[in-house]
Design a protein around this motif. Structure first.
Motif, PDB file in Angstrom:
ATOM      1  N   GLY A 128       0.811  -1.217   0.000  1.00 39.71           N
ATOM      2  CA  GLY A 128       0.000   0.000   0.000  1.00 39.71           C
ATOM      3  C   GLY A 128       0.841   1.261   0.000  1.00 39.71           C
ATOM      4  N   HIS A 129       1.878   1.299   0.822  1.00 39.86           N
ATOM      5  CA  HIS A 129       2.719   2.497   0.904  1.00 39.86           C
ATOM      6  C   HIS A 129       3.562   2.680  -0.359  1.00 39.86           C
ATOM      7  CE1 HIS A 129       1.967   3.895   5.008  1.00 39.86           C
ATOM      8  NE2 HIS A 129       1.925   2.618   5.384  1.00 39.86           N
ATOM      9  N   ILE A 130       4.160   1.616  -0.857  1.00 39.21           N
ATOM     10  CA  ILE A 130       4.983   1.739  -2.056  1.00 39.21           C
ATOM     11  C   ILE A 130       4.119   2.051  -3.271  1.00 39.21           C
ATOM     12  CG2 ILE A 130       6.677   0.597  -3.522  1.00 39.21           C
ATOM     13  CD1 ILE A 130       7.632   1.247  -0.731  1.00 39.21           C
ATOM     14  N   GLY A 131       2.914   1.451  -3.336  1.00 35.70           N
ATOM     15  CA  GLY A 131       2.002   1.760  -4.432  1.00 35.70           C
ATOM     16  C   GLY A 131       1.557   3.207  -4.405  1.00 35.70           C
ATOM     17  N   ARG A 132       1.297   3.713  -3.219  1.00 35.83           N
ATOM     18  CA  ARG A 132       0.901   5.124  -3.085  1.00 35.83           C
ATOM     19  C   ARG A 132       2.043   6.029  -3.524  1.00 35.83           C
ATOM     20  NH1 ARG A 132       1.329   9.000   0.969  1.00 35.83           N
ATOM     21  NH2 ARG A 132      -0.344  10.557   0.982  1.00 35.83           N
ATOM     22  N   ARG A 133       3.262   5.676  -3.153  1.00 33.44           N
ATOM     23  CA  ARG A 133       4.407   6.490  -3.558  1.00 33.44           C
ATOM     24  C   ARG A 133       4.600   6.464  -5.077  1.00 33.44           C
ATOM     25  NH1 ARG A 133      10.451   5.245  -1.418  1.00 33.44           N
ATOM     26  NH2 ARG A 133      10.281   3.552  -2.950  1.00 33.44           N
ATOM     27  N   ALA A 134       4.426   5.295  -5.688  1.00 38.59           N
ATOM     28  CA  ALA A 134       4.556   5.198  -7.139  1.00 38.59           C
ATOM     29  C   ALA A 134       3.486   6.026  -7.846  1.00 38.59           C
ATOM     30  CB  ALA A 134       4.477   3.736  -7.576  1.00 38.59           C
ATOM     31  N   PHE A 135       2.258   5.977  -7.307  1.00 38.38           N
ATOM     32  CA  PHE A 135       1.167   6.754  -7.904  1.00 38.38           C
ATOM     33  C   PHE A 135       1.418   8.251  -7.758  1.00 38.38           C
ATOM     34  CE2 PHE A 135      -3.106   8.698  -7.608  1.00 38.38           C
ATOM     35  CZ  PHE A 135      -3.572   8.367  -8.862  1.00 38.38           C
ATOM     36  N   LEU A 136       1.923   8.669  -6.589  1.00 45.23           N
ATOM     37  CA  LEU A 136       2.205  10.093  -6.376  1.00 45.23           C
ATOM     38  C   LEU A 136       3.347  10.565  -7.282  1.00 45.23           C
ATOM     39  CD1 LEU A 136       1.914  10.408  -2.486  1.00 45.23           C
ATOM     40  CD2 LEU A 136       0.303  11.232  -4.205  1.00 45.23           C
ATOM     41  N   ASN A 137       4.320   9.702  -7.534  1.00 49.01           N
ATOM     42  CA  ASN A 137       5.409  10.084  -8.439  1.00 49.01           C
ATOM     43  C   ASN A 137       4.892  10.361  -9.840  1.00 49.01           C
ATOM     44  OD1 ASN A 137       7.375   9.884  -6.458  1.00 49.01           O
ATOM     45  ND2 ASN A 137       7.857   7.751  -6.937  1.00 49.01           N
ATOM     46  N   VAL A 138       3.887   9.583 -10.259  1.00 47.56           N
ATOM     47  CA  VAL A 138       3.284   9.823 -11.573  1.00 47.56           C
ATOM     48  C   VAL A 138       2.544  11.149 -11.592  1.00 47.56           C
ATOM     49  CG1 VAL A 138       1.616   8.966 -13.259  1.00 47.56           C
ATOM     50  CG2 VAL A 138       3.118   7.360 -12.067  1.00 47.56           C
ATOM     51  N   ILE A 139       1.803  11.436 -10.512  1.00 53.58           N
ATOM     52  CA  ILE A 139       1.043  12.680 -10.449  1.00 53.58           C
ATOM     53  C   ILE A 139       1.969  13.889 -10.348  1.00 53.58           C
ATOM     54  CG2 ILE A 139      -0.618  13.981  -9.069  1.00 53.58           C
ATOM     55  CD1 ILE A 139      -1.903  11.380  -8.273  1.00 53.58           C
ATOM     56  N   ARG A 140       3.054  13.759  -9.582  1.00 50.46           N
ATOM     57  CA  ARG A 140       3.964  14.879  -9.377  1.00 50.46           C
ATOM     58  C   ARG A 140       4.841  15.158 -10.594  1.00 50.46           C
ATOM     59  NH1 ARG A 140       5.742  12.773  -3.386  1.00 50.46           N
ATOM     60  NH2 ARG A 140       3.875  13.525  -2.254  1.00 50.46           N
ATOM     61  N   ASN A 141       4.853  14.250 -11.531  1.00 47.24           N
ATOM     62  CA  ASN A 141       5.625  14.455 -12.763  1.00 47.24           C
ATOM     63  C   ASN A 141       4.681  14.396 -13.967  1.00 47.24           C
ATOM     64  OD1 ASN A 141       7.769  14.805 -14.500  1.00 47.24           O
ATOM     65  ND2 ASN A 141       8.339  12.636 -14.499  1.00 47.24           N
ATOM     66  N   PRO A 142       3.773  15.372 -14.074  1.00 41.70           N
ATOM     67  CA  PRO A 142       2.760  15.311 -15.140  1.00 41.70           C
ATOM     68  C   PRO A 142       3.323  15.555 -16.532  1.00 41.70           C
ATOM     69  CG  PRO A 142       2.636  17.413 -13.998  1.00 41.70           C
ATOM     70  CD  PRO A 142       3.670  16.596 -13.272  1.00 41.70           C
ATOM     71  N   ARG A 143       4.523  16.124 -16.600  1.00 44.68           N
ATOM     72  CA  ARG A 143       5.072  16.461 -17.915  1.00 44.68           C
ATOM     73  C   ARG A 143       5.253  15.211 -18.772  1.00 44.68           C
ATOM     74  NH1 ARG A 143      10.318  20.131 -17.958  1.00 44.68           N
ATOM     75  NH2 ARG A 143       8.774  21.454 -16.887  1.00 44.68           N
ATOM     76  N   THR A 144       5.796  14.155 -18.169  1.00 43.06           N
ATOM     77  CA  THR A 144       6.033  12.922 -18.923  1.00 43.06           C
ATOM     78  C   THR A 144       4.723  12.300 -19.377  1.00 43.06           C
ATOM     79  OG1 THR A 144       8.056  12.512 -17.666  1.00 43.06           O
ATOM     80  CG2 THR A 144       7.093  10.649 -18.851  1.00 43.06           C
ATOM     81  N   THR A 145       3.764  12.204 -18.456  1.00 44.49           N
ATOM     82  CA  THR A 145       2.469  11.620 -18.801  1.00 44.49           C
ATOM     83  C   THR A 145       1.744  12.454 -19.849  1.00 44.49           C
ATOM     84  OG1 THR A 145       2.315  10.754 -16.544  1.00 44.49           O
ATOM     85  CG2 THR A 145       0.304  10.779 -17.855  1.00 44.49           C
ATOM     86  N   THR A 146       1.805  13.764 -19.710  1.00 48.98           N
ATOM     87  CA  THR A 146       1.133  14.647 -20.667  1.00 48.98           C
ATOM     88  C   THR A 146       1.730  14.502 -22.065  1.00 48.98           C
ATOM     89  OG1 THR A 146       0.681  16.235 -18.899  1.00 48.98           O
ATOM     90  CG2 THR A 146       0.507  17.030 -21.168  1.00 48.98           C
ATOM     91  N   ARG A 147       3.065  14.416 -22.132  1.00 50.32           N
ATOM     92  CA  ARG A 147       3.702  14.235 -23.438  1.00 50.32           C
ATOM     93  C   ARG A 147       3.273  12.930 -24.092  1.00 50.32           C
ATOM     94  NH1 ARG A 147       8.860  16.370 -21.263  1.00 50.32           N
ATOM     95  NH2 ARG A 147       9.438  14.209 -20.858  1.00 50.32           N
ATOM     96  N   GLN A 148       3.158  11.873 -23.302  1.00 46.73           N
ATOM     97  CA  GLN A 148       2.760  10.580 -23.854  1.00 46.73           C
ATOM     98  C   GLN A 148       1.319  10.619 -24.342  1.00 46.73           C
ATOM     99  OE1 GLN A 148       3.576   7.844 -20.685  1.00 46.73           O
ATOM    100  NE2 GLN A 148       5.794   8.042 -20.880  1.00 46.73           N
ATOM    101  N   VAL A 149       0.439  11.259 -23.580  1.00 49.50           N
ATOM    102  CA  VAL A 149      -0.966  11.366 -23.988  1.00 49.50           C
ATOM    103  C   VAL A 149      -1.093  12.188 -25.269  1.00 49.50           C
ATOM    104  CG1 VAL A 149      -3.214  12.294 -23.357  1.00 49.50           C
ATOM    105  CG2 VAL A 149      -1.872  11.030 -21.658  1.00 49.50           C
ATOM    106  N   ILE A 150      -0.399  13.330 -25.311  1.00 49.05           N
ATOM    107  CA  ILE A 150      -0.450  14.169 -26.514  1.00 49.05           C
ATOM    108  C   ILE A 150       0.119  13.418 -27.714  1.00 49.05           C
ATOM    109  CG2 ILE A 150       0.454  16.269 -27.573  1.00 49.05           C
ATOM    110  CD1 ILE A 150       0.342  17.597 -24.837  1.00 49.05           C
ATOM    111  N   SER A 151       1.197  12.677 -27.489  1.00 43.79           N
ATOM    112  CA  SER A 151       1.793  11.902 -28.582  1.00 43.79           C
ATOM    113  C   SER A 151       0.821  10.861 -29.110  1.00 43.79           C
ATOM    114  CB  SER A 151       3.073  11.229 -28.095  1.00 43.79           C
ATOM    115  OG  SER A 151       3.626  10.409 -29.091  1.00 43.79           O
TER     116      SER A 151
END
Length: 338
Positions: A66-89
């Motif tokens: 639970g704790h490691i999963g939450r940290r992994a999910f927060l890392n994705v949210i805190r770094n929206p630039r990478t996710t946004t680039r992939q979605v736009i691509s």
């Protein structure tokens, strides 16, 4: 001259001093007493099993996950630039594909060729969307080794958290967006079930490709160490994917390589899904030339039955699970060896 001789004698005597000290120590009573004690200890314990050191954790597997999963999910949210680039691509490339093959027709001369080309390009693009997974564990490798060896969490919790909170959902999101736009713009088979098979196949293909990239990423300390390994593997998968050359025309001693091509399983599935049961005829009444999709599939050696499609999907699942398991093994090895 006399000084030189004295210096050489002094150097020779200094070199022999450690050996003389060792010889004197071996002749002493202290050495004899110590050797007797060591021999007694050796005789006592030489036949006993050496017990492996076991590690215990203060928290349970579920709590760590639970704790490691939450940290992994927060890392994705805190770094929206990478996710946004992939979605736009994904959106941009899907629109480009849709415009390039917009509402492909059913003329016998180009119907199958256009569909085959569009499907193969979409497979290659979906694989390229998974390229960033190469650094999934590379970026956190040092942190993982430090924290896991310090007893903060198990290797399995770290691996599963990254898998289910980062890797798999993001790949599925990009593929769903890409396929939802491109499929209907291109004008593939207008059946909802056919679209579900199409999208499901691309998700499994993305997961299998991601598993391959993640596994290869464990063999280097940075991306540049792994790229030379990926290039020949991708080339083999493309060559034996079924698009560049008919698999039935390969030399017998080379055909076994087709079983390791992720592209081949994906290509066979979407080809069978799109062309099975379709007949493309000339719209002009004075020319009744028709081309059957089933005949083309038989010529390519593609099983268009429901069982054939299911077996291809099972193969992709097995490849993904097997490579993810090997990645987990590599993580455990890196934890011990580093």
């Amino acid at each position: 001259m006399l000084n030189t001789v004295n210096a050489q004698d002094a150097k020779t005597e200094a070199d022999q001093t450690p050996e003389l000290l060792c010889e004197c120590f071996k002749k002493s009573d202290y050495y004899s007493h110590m050797a007797t004690e060591v021999d007694a200890m050796y005789e006592k314990f030489k036949f006993e099993e050496v017990k492996k050191q076991t590690y215990s954790y203060r928290t349970s597997f579920v709590t760590q996950l639970g704790h490691i999963g939450r940290r992994a999910f927060l890392n994705v949210i805190r770094n929206p630039r990478t996710t946004t680039r992939q979605v736009i691509s994904a959106i941009v490339f899907s629109i480009l594909m849709g415009l390039l093959y917009f509402q492909i027709g059913g003329e016998p001369a180009s119907a199958i060729q256009d569909r085959v080309g569009a499907l193969f390009v979409m497979i290659m693009q979906s694989n390229h969307f998974c390229g960033n997974t190469l650094s999934t564990f590379l970026t956190d490798k040092i942190i993982f080794i430090h924290e896991s060896r310090s007893g903060f969490y198990r290797t399995s919790t770290f691996f599963l958290a990254k898998l289910f909170c980062d890797l798999l959902p993001l790949r599925a999101l990009h593929i769903v967006m890409y396929s939802a736009i491109a499929y209907w713009m291109i004008g593939f088979k207008a059946e909802f079930m056919a679209y579900l098979i199409f999208a499901g196949n691309f998700i499994l293909t993305a997961w299998a490709t991601s598993a391959l990239y993640v596994f290869l990423g464990t063999f280097g300390d940075n991306i540049f160490d792994v790229i030379p390994i990926i290039s020949p593997i991708e080339t083999i998968m493309v060559m034996f994917g079924g698009f560049l050359i008919n698999i039935n025309s390969l030399l017998p001693w080379l055909t076994w390589l087709k079983w390791f091509s992720i592209i081949r399983y994906s290509y066979n599935t979407i080809m069978a899904n799109e062309l099975s049961g379709q007949v493309f005829c000339n719209p002009f009444p004075d020319n009744s030339t028709c081309v059957s999709g089933d005949v083309y599939l038989n010529q390519q050696g593609i099983d268009s039955s429901a069982r054939g499609i299911l077996m291809n999907e099972i193969a992709l699942i097995c490849i993904a699970v097997g490579l993810f398991f090997l990645t987990y093994v590599r993580l455990r090895m890196s934890r011990r060896l580093k």
